[in-house]
Design a protein around this motif. Structure first.
Motif, mmCIF file in Angstrom:
data_model
loop_
_atom_site.group_PDB
_atom_site.id
_atom_site.type_symbol
_atom_site.label_atom_id
_atom_site.label_comp_id
_atom_site.label_asym_id
_atom_site.label_seq_id
_atom_site.Cartn_x
_atom_site.Cartn_y
_atom_site.Cartn_z
ATOM 1 N N ASP A 19 -34.460 8.999 45.007
ATOM 2 C CA ASP A 19 -34.971 10.363 45.136
ATOM 3 C C ASP A 19 -36.049 10.603 44.088
ATOM 4 O OD1 ASP A 19 -35.374 13.095 45.384
ATOM 5 O OD2 ASP A 19 -33.275 13.655 45.049
ATOM 6 N N LEU A 20 -37.296 10.715 44.524
ATOM 7 C CA LEU A 20 -38.394 11.047 43.617
ATOM 8 C C LEU A 20 -38.483 12.557 43.429
ATOM 9 C CD1 LEU A 20 -41.222 8.643 44.914
ATOM 10 C CD2 LEU A 20 -39.449 8.197 43.211
ATOM 11 N N PHE A 21 -38.928 13.004 42.259
ATOM 12 C CA PHE A 21 -38.996 14.438 41.935
ATOM 13 C C PHE A 21 -37.610 15.062 42.123
ATOM 14 C CE2 PHE A 21 -42.771 13.111 44.406
ATOM 15 C CZ PHE A 21 -43.743 13.141 43.425
ATOM 16 N N CYS A 22 -36.571 14.411 41.621
ATOM 17 C CA CYS A 22 -35.193 14.748 41.975
ATOM 18 C C CYS A 22 -34.688 16.047 41.373
ATOM 19 C CB CYS A 22 -34.257 13.605 41.594
ATOM 20 S SG CYS A 22 -34.137 13.324 39.791
ATOM 21 N N GLY A 23 -35.276 16.501 40.251
ATOM 22 C CA GLY A 23 -34.792 17.716 39.610
ATOM 23 C C GLY A 23 -33.323 17.611 39.269
ATOM 24 N N VAL A 24 -32.579 18.699 39.522
ATOM 25 C CA VAL A 24 -31.150 18.708 39.199
ATOM 26 C C VAL A 24 -30.288 18.085 40.292
ATOM 27 C CG1 VAL A 24 -31.306 20.695 37.653
ATOM 28 C CG2 VAL A 24 -30.888 21.056 40.106
ATOM 29 N N GLY A 25 -30.920 17.674 41.404
ATOM 30 C CA GLY A 25 -30.171 16.878 42.368
ATOM 31 C C GLY A 25 -29.781 17.540 43.671
ATOM 32 N N GLY A 26 -30.455 18.605 44.085
ATOM 33 C CA GLY A 26 -30.090 19.253 45.345
ATOM 34 C C GLY A 26 -30.208 18.337 46.547
ATOM 35 N N LEU A 27 -31.329 17.633 46.655
ATOM 36 C CA LEU A 27 -31.536 16.715 47.776
ATOM 37 C C LEU A 27 -30.560 15.548 47.687
ATOM 38 C CD1 LEU A 27 -33.136 15.822 50.261
ATOM 39 C CD2 LEU A 27 -34.888 14.907 48.720
ATOM 40 N N THR A 28 -30.424 14.976 46.496
ATOM 41 C CA THR A 28 -29.480 13.870 46.299
ATOM 42 C C THR A 28 -28.059 14.279 46.667
ATOM 43 O OG1 THR A 28 -30.744 12.713 44.583
ATOM 44 C CG2 THR A 28 -28.362 12.461 44.512
#
Length: 360
Positions: A19-28
């Protein structure tokens, strides 16, 4: 369009995602909920490391997408039959919320979508997904991104979705792109919801707190303080109403000017049985949108904002007992991909893999 005869491995193929540009992980988090093994997330914001790793079975890599090498990313695909690369490049520069007089192309974040494409060309993953604001589709950079994928041999589909149709309790339109080397790929219609989720459905069960208060059992259930005049304003605000419901003495100077007399998208209360406004990075502030609690005299708490982004109620954003800054945590939550959209992406990939392998 892909012209090769690529076929994924059969017999329950092993999938690995980054996950690129993952931030705090919503998409992940959403993808992992659907069974997609996301092994690593990449983001240059160091403060995202704790929430990303504490809530997801994945490693956080604190680097810019422009700095990390394709070799560093590719190591996470070792042993995988199907390699997935996903991401949401910072979207503020493409959003309607961006200042109209700003030259968007001069924003350093503008070119990050090209950096995403560069990584795709170098890594050549089997499946790609990109999520962003709906407005991105109006710009040449998005056309370049799609053309770049097609030139590399991907089948590409993209559409603007109403996030509320997929379980996100917000008025939120997002652009979701899917691309595959195996064949045509599309969003999973199985994830569409019959009934939209409302503000009441999400936060009605949380304990009451006052403006400026933090609930003792959940430090993220914290509400910002209100100035005396804003406390007076919210007391006169009606759910679904506007600042036009206030006494004249409470009006801001901008509301008295012709240029601001019709602007009603600030200082508002939400309605229990309707959708929440799009969660922004300043959702915790009563004056920056329609983020007033439906009945309590305060703005949304940080926990309520996170839940509107469909993070589970126990999602951790900082270590227990750690000092935090509302503005900082609010930005992390507002910038996140809603978890439910992550589930949509994950399910779409799984159904696509099943279609081309015959294995679940």
């Amino acid at each position: 369009m892909n012209t090769t005869d690529n076929k994924p491995a059969t017999n329950s193929p092993r999938i690995a995602a980054v996950d690129l540009f993952c931030g705090v992980g919503g998409l992940t988090h959403g993808m992992q909920r659907k069974g997609i093994p996301v092994l690593a997330g990449v983001d240059l914001e160091a403060s995202c490391k704790f929430p990303y790793e504490a809530n997801n079975n994945a490693k956080f890599i604190c680097k810019s997408v422009t700095e990390i090498t394709s070799q560093e990313i590719s190591q996470y695909y070792e042993g995988a039959d199907i390699r997935v690369l996903v991401g949401c490049a910072p979207c503020q520069t493409f959003s309607n919320h961006t200042q109209k007089n700003k030259k968007r192309q001069e924003d350093s974040k503008w070119s990050l979508l090209y950096s995403f494409l560069d990584q795709i060309k170098a890594i050549r993953p089997d499946i790609v997904s990109m999520e962003n604001v709906a407005e991105l589709a109006r710009y040449e950079i998005f056309d370049d991104f799609v053309l770049g994928l097609e030139t590399e041999g991907y089948w590409v589909s993209h559409q603007v979705v109403n996030a509320a149709n997929y379980g996100v309790p917000q008025r939120r339109r997002r652009l979701v792109l899917l691309a595959s080397r195996f064949g045509p790929i599309s969003l999973a219609e199985s994830e569409r919801t019959e009934k939209q989720v409302t503000v009441r459905d999400v936060i009605a069960g949380l304990p009451k707190i006052r403006a400026g208060e933090t609930h003792p059992s959940d430090s993220l259930h914290h509400s910002s303080c209100l100035s005396p005049i804003n406390m007076a304003r919210i007391k006169q605000s009606k759910p679904g109403g506007t600042w036009k419901d206030w006494d004249e003495s409470l009006l801001a100077e901008c509301h008295k000017k012709p240029s601001g007399s019709t602007y009603s998208s600030v200082y508002g209360r939400m309605e229990w049985d309707k959708l929440c406004p799009t969660i922004t990075t300043q959702f915790y502030s009563f004056g920056t949108g329609r983020f007033g609690h439906p009945e309590q005299n305060r703005a949304l708490s940080l926990r309520e904002g996170a839940m509107m982004q469909t993070f589970p109620q126990d999602y951790q954003f900082f270590r227990k007992g750690e000092k935090f800054y509302t503005r900082h945590v609010g930005r992390m939550i507002g910038n996140a991909v809603p978890v439910k959209l992550g589930e949509l992406v994950g399910q779409s990939i799984l159904e696509h893999v099943y279609e081309y392998t015959g294995n679940e």
